[in-house]
Design an enzyme around this catalytic site. Structure first.
Site, PDB file in Angstrom:
ATOM      1  N   GLY A 164       0.794  -1.156  -0.058  1.00 55.11           N
ATOM      2  CA  GLY A 164       0.090  -0.090  -0.033  1.00 55.11           C
ATOM      3  C   GLY A 164       0.757   1.295  -0.156  1.00 55.11           C
ATOM      4  O   GLY A 164       0.463   2.502   0.327  1.00 55.11           O
ATOM      5  N   LYS A 201      17.446   1.870  -6.638  1.00 58.87           N
ATOM      6  CA  LYS A 201      17.366   3.221  -7.782  1.00 58.87           C
ATOM      7  C   LYS A 201      16.080   3.608  -7.725  1.00 58.87           C
ATOM      8  O   LYS A 201      15.154   2.910  -8.088  1.00 58.87           O
ATOM      9  CB  LYS A 201      18.016   2.731  -8.941  1.00 58.87           C
ATOM     10  CG  LYS A 201      17.898   4.004  -9.911  1.00 58.87           C
ATOM     11  CD  LYS A 201      19.305   4.517  -9.725  1.00 58.87           C
ATOM     12  CE  LYS A 201      19.340   5.834 -10.789  1.00 58.87           C
ATOM     13  NZ  LYS A 201      20.300   6.827 -10.403  1.00 58.87           N
ATOM     14  N   HIS A 235       0.719   6.418  -4.191  1.00 58.07           N
ATOM     15  CA  HIS A 235       1.317   4.913  -4.656  1.00 58.07           C
ATOM     16  C   HIS A 235       0.160   3.951  -4.619  1.00 58.07           C
ATOM     17  O   HIS A 235       0.272   2.866  -4.581  1.00 58.07           O
ATOM     18  CB  HIS A 235       2.321   4.299  -3.718  1.00 58.07           C
ATOM     19  CG  HIS A 235       3.502   5.377  -3.720  1.00 58.07           C
ATOM     20  ND1 HIS A 235       4.236   5.360  -4.963  1.00 58.07           N
ATOM     21  CD2 HIS A 235       4.147   5.850  -2.610  1.00 58.07           C
ATOM     22  CE1 HIS A 235       5.302   5.977  -4.504  1.00 58.07           C
ATOM     23  NE2 HIS A 235       5.259   6.141  -3.384  1.00 58.07           N
ATOM     24  N   LYS A 237      -3.272   2.772  -6.791  1.00 57.89           N
ATOM     25  CA  LYS A 237      -3.990   2.814  -8.000  1.00 57.89           C
ATOM     26  C   LYS A 237      -5.418   3.461  -8.281  1.00 57.89           C
ATOM     27  O   LYS A 237      -6.109   3.201  -7.395  1.00 57.89           O
ATOM     28  CB  LYS A 237      -3.999   1.476  -8.881  1.00 57.89           C
ATOM     29  CG  LYS A 237      -2.614   0.466  -8.783  1.00 57.89           C
ATOM     30  CD  LYS A 237      -2.835  -0.747  -8.795  1.00 57.89           C
ATOM     31  CE  LYS A 237      -1.339  -1.348  -8.956  1.00 57.89           C
ATOM     32  NZ  LYS A 237      -1.239  -2.762  -8.677  1.00 57.89           N
ATOM     33  N   ARG A 291      -2.081 -13.371  -5.268  1.00 59.61           N
ATOM     34  CA  ARG A 291      -3.538 -13.213  -4.860  1.00 59.61           C
ATOM     35  C   ARG A 291      -4.312 -12.780  -6.434  1.00 59.61           C
ATOM     36  O   ARG A 291      -3.423 -12.124  -7.203  1.00 59.61           O
ATOM     37  CB  ARG A 291      -3.723 -12.522  -3.862  1.00 59.61           C
ATOM     38  CG  ARG A 291      -3.337 -10.974  -3.810  1.00 59.61           C
ATOM     39  CD  ARG A 291      -3.780 -10.061  -2.827  1.00 59.61           C
ATOM     40  NE  ARG A 291      -3.097  -8.894  -2.888  1.00 59.61           N
ATOM     41  CZ  ARG A 291      -3.139  -7.745  -3.726  1.00 59.61           C
ATOM     42  NH1 ARG A 291      -4.015  -7.788  -4.542  1.00 59.61           N
ATOM     43  NH2 ARG A 291      -2.249  -6.682  -3.489  1.00 59.61           N
ATOM     44  N   ARG A 337     -11.616   2.756 -10.425  1.00 60.37           N
ATOM     45  CA  ARG A 337     -11.884   2.531  -8.915  1.00 60.37           C
ATOM     46  C   ARG A 337     -12.954   3.821  -8.533  1.00 60.37           C
ATOM     47  O   ARG A 337     -12.343   5.173  -8.550  1.00 60.37           O
ATOM     48  CB  ARG A 337     -10.622   2.512  -8.301  1.00 60.37           C
ATOM     49  CG  ARG A 337      -9.690   1.182  -8.714  1.00 60.37           C
ATOM     50  CD  ARG A 337      -8.531   0.933  -7.607  1.00 60.37           C
ATOM     51  NE  ARG A 337      -7.691   0.073  -8.284  1.00 60.37           N
ATOM     52  CZ  ARG A 337      -6.902  -0.605  -7.374  1.00 60.37           C
ATOM     53  NH1 ARG A 337      -6.978  -0.260  -6.139  1.00 60.37           N
ATOM     54  NH2 ARG A 337      -5.977  -1.484  -7.958  1.00 60.37           N
TER      55      ARG A 337
HETATM   56  P1  ADP Z   1       3.713  -1.613  -2.232  1.00 57.33           P
HETATM   57  O1  ADP Z   1       3.975  -2.964  -1.733  1.00 57.33           O
HETATM   58  O2  ADP Z   1       3.622  -0.729  -1.005  1.00 57.33           O
HETATM   59  O3  ADP Z   1       2.637  -1.311  -3.268  1.00 57.33           O
HETATM   60  P2  ADP Z   1       5.427  -1.565  -4.783  1.00 57.33           P
HETATM   61  O4  ADP Z   1       6.798  -1.900  -4.478  1.00 57.33           O
HETATM   62  O5  ADP Z   1       4.486  -2.272  -5.448  1.00 57.33           O
HETATM   63  O6  ADP Z   1       5.348  -1.105  -3.121  1.00 57.33           O
HETATM   64  O7  ADP Z   1       5.500   0.093  -5.103  1.00 57.33           O
HETATM   65  C1  ADP Z   1       4.369   0.878  -5.168  1.00 57.33           C
HETATM   66  C2  ADP Z   1       4.545   1.753  -6.116  1.00 57.33           C
HETATM   67  O8  ADP Z   1       5.738   2.681  -5.664  1.00 57.33           O
HETATM   68  C3  ADP Z   1       4.972   1.517  -7.729  1.00 57.33           C
HETATM   69  O9  ADP Z   1       3.730   1.242  -8.389  1.00 57.33           O
HETATM   70  C4  ADP Z   1       5.526   2.794  -8.172  1.00 57.33           C
HETATM   71  O10 ADP Z   1       4.589   3.671  -8.118  1.00 57.33           O
HETATM   72  C5  ADP Z   1       6.278   3.262  -6.830  1.00 57.33           C
HETATM   73  N1  ADP Z   1       7.602   2.569  -6.605  1.00 57.33           N
HETATM   74  C6  ADP Z   1       8.020   1.695  -6.259  1.00 57.33           C
HETATM   75  N2  ADP Z   1       9.448   1.093  -6.463  1.00 57.33           N
HETATM   76  C7  ADP Z   1      10.060   2.388  -7.159  1.00 57.33           C
HETATM   77  C8  ADP Z   1      11.455   2.526  -7.694  1.00 57.33           C
HETATM   78  N3  ADP Z   1      12.310   1.951  -7.582  1.00 57.33           N
HETATM   79  N4  ADP Z   1      11.303   3.995  -8.535  1.00 57.33           N
HETATM   80  C9  ADP Z   1      10.224   4.768  -8.476  1.00 57.33           C
HETATM   81  N5  ADP Z   1       9.170   4.406  -8.025  1.00 57.33           N
HETATM   82  C10 ADP Z   1       8.844   3.254  -7.389  1.00 57.33           C
END
Ligand code: ADP
Length: 447
Positions: A164, A201, A235, A237, A291, A337
């Site tokens: 999240g 990165k 972050h 959707k 899931r 959504r």
């Molecule tokens: P969570 O499990 O909290 O949803 P994610 O790893 O899936 O975390 O990342 C969620 C969102 O954060 C991604 O869809 C993107 O928008 C941003 N994000 C994650 N990692 C990076 C990265 N290395 N660089 C830029 N944005 C990132």
């Protein structure tokens, strides 16, 4: 095949699972909290069991109560939906220990992918490209600073147990890293009870593109194309589409081969999603969700498959009835959504639905448990509906989506419908020119 499935969830996804069960001739058992006694998923299920008071940790997260409900009603399988207990390996294990089938992957795969550091290590060893970063936990600030210099700023500090978007902090320089490192650890500790963090990165203008996978545990694995989920705020959707306006058939095929091969080697079973960031023609794995996802309907609309039906068939031991060559992606689908929120401030807006009118017509699908007179409780996630639209082309889909959004009436509470009506009329969205930062910039939430 199962005779009776207990649905360990609420809201639109509980209804979604109920529908798939009914079409397979399976009886359903709903569970609910006292706040949800009048909910649509309870009304439609063949049986229902109250599993606790309104707070989720005492009801929808109450493992013992849910498993007892399954035992008492004689359910032979449990579908966890998304959120709540869907990625809880202990729960999956408990379910299996009671001789009940868990409609999802093996508990070992759930725990492997639940730890994002372990997940990244596994994907690297399976030949999946990942975001450059630390190859394990970053135990102290000194290591973080060393890595910052090696990887090059900006970097992102992320929680190993994250979800999240919590426990994630950007650092643009060594000077910023100290705050980001401490901040991410504190937030992760508070949110997940696990303050282990790692460093990646930070990509400046990526898209979020994810591949939907199905695996039967008998060695058959297919991908059902991708979803573009770049339209996010904080972050989270907001709108998803399939296919991604950024990919061509060749890129899809090449990446598809990589993800199918990885899950074959892993021996994965059931549905799963590999999430990537995509920038300048390159894919970078970020995490795997073990899931069903909120946005799964856009995939269903383009591939013509019922993903929940497939999940149930797989959990009952059946092999996939089709191969990759049979997967035929047709047209374009978009999901909005719709949250019970103020569309500008995003403050929750629970309350009674005074008026409810849904759009219809060819290619329009609503996944929602709302009805006129229903009271949206304040205890749970604010997403109350998903509007999913399919068209033969992206343009047809967009025209249809706009008219469906204009028809939809949800009265009595505030919703994010006005946000979607505006968003789907912007030139950037029409052109498919957006990255993960665009929506927040457009809304004036970020520079
Ligand atoms: P969570 O499990 O909290 O949803 P994610 O790893 O899936 O975390 O990342 C969620 C969102 O954060 C991604 O869809 C993107 O928008 C941003 N994000 C994650 N990692 C990076 C990265 N290395 N660089 C830029 N944005 C990132």
């Amino acid at each position: 095949m199962f005779e009776k499935v207990l649905i360990a969830n609420r809201g639109e996804i509980a209804l979604r699972i109920h529908r798939a069960c009914k079409e397979l001739g399976i009886h359903t058992v709903a569970v609910h909290s006292t706040a949800d006694a009048d909910a649509m998923h309870v009304r439609l299920a063949d049986e229902s069991v109250c599993v606790g008071p309104p707070p989720a940790r005492e009801s929808y997260l109450n493992k013992a109560a849910i498993i007892s409900a399954a035992v008492i009603t004689g359910a032979d399988a449990i579908h966890p939906g998304y959120g709540f207990l869907s990625e809880n390996a202990d729960f999956a294990r408990m379910v299996e220990d009671h001789g009940i089938a868990f409609i999802g992957p093996s508990p070992d795969h759930i725990s492997m992918m639940g730890d994002k550091i372990e997940a990244k290590r596994a994907m690297i060893s399976l030949g999946v490209p990942c975001v450059p970063g630390s190859d394990g936990p970053v135990p102290d600030l000194e290591t973080a600073l060393k890595l910052g210099t090696e990887i090059g700023y900006p970097v992102l500090v992320k929680a190993a147990g994250g979800g999240g978007g919590k426990g994630m902090k950007v650092a643009n320089s060594a000077a910023e890293l100290e705050d980001a490192y401490r901040g991410a650890r504190a937030e992760a500790g508070a949110a997940f009870g696990n303050d282990v963090v790692y460093i990646e990165k930070y990509l400046g203008h990526p898209r979020h593109i994810e591949f939907q996978m199905l695996a039967d545990g008998h060695g058959n694995v297919v991908h059902l194309g991708e979803r573009d989920c770049s339209l996010q705020r904080f972050h989270q959707k907001v709108l998803e589409e399939s296919p991604s306006p950024a990919l061509n058939a060749d890129q899809r095929r090449r990446m598809g081969e990589i993800v199918v091969s990885a899950l074959k080697k892993l021996g994965y079973r059931n549905a799963g999603t590999l999430e990537f960031l995509y920038q300048d023609g390159e894919f970078y794995f970020i995490e795997m969700n073990t899931r069903l996802q909120v946005e799964h309907p856009v995939t269903e609309m383009v591939c013509g498959l019922d993903l929940v039906r497939e999940q149930i068939r797989i959990a009952s031991g059946a092999p996939l009835a089709f191969t990759q060559a049979d997967v035929n992606l047709q047209g374009h689908a978009i999901e909005c959504r719709i949250n019970a929120e103020n569309p500008d401030t995003f403050a929750p807006s629970p309350g009674k639905i005074a008026e409810y009118h849904t759009p219809g017509g060819l290619g329009v699908r609503i996944d929602s448990a709302l009805y006129s007179g229903y009271r949206v409780p304040s205890n749970y996630d604010s997403m109350v509906a998903k509007l999913i639209v399919h068209g033969t082309s992206r343009n047809e889909c967009l025209m249809r989506l706009r008219r469906a959004l204009d028809e939809y009436v949800i009265g009595g509470i505030q919703t994010t419908l006005p946000l979607h009506r505006r968003l789907t009329r912007t030139q950037e969205f029409i052109d498919g020119r957006y990255d993960i930062h665009w929506l927040e910039r457009w809304m004036g939430l970020k520079k």
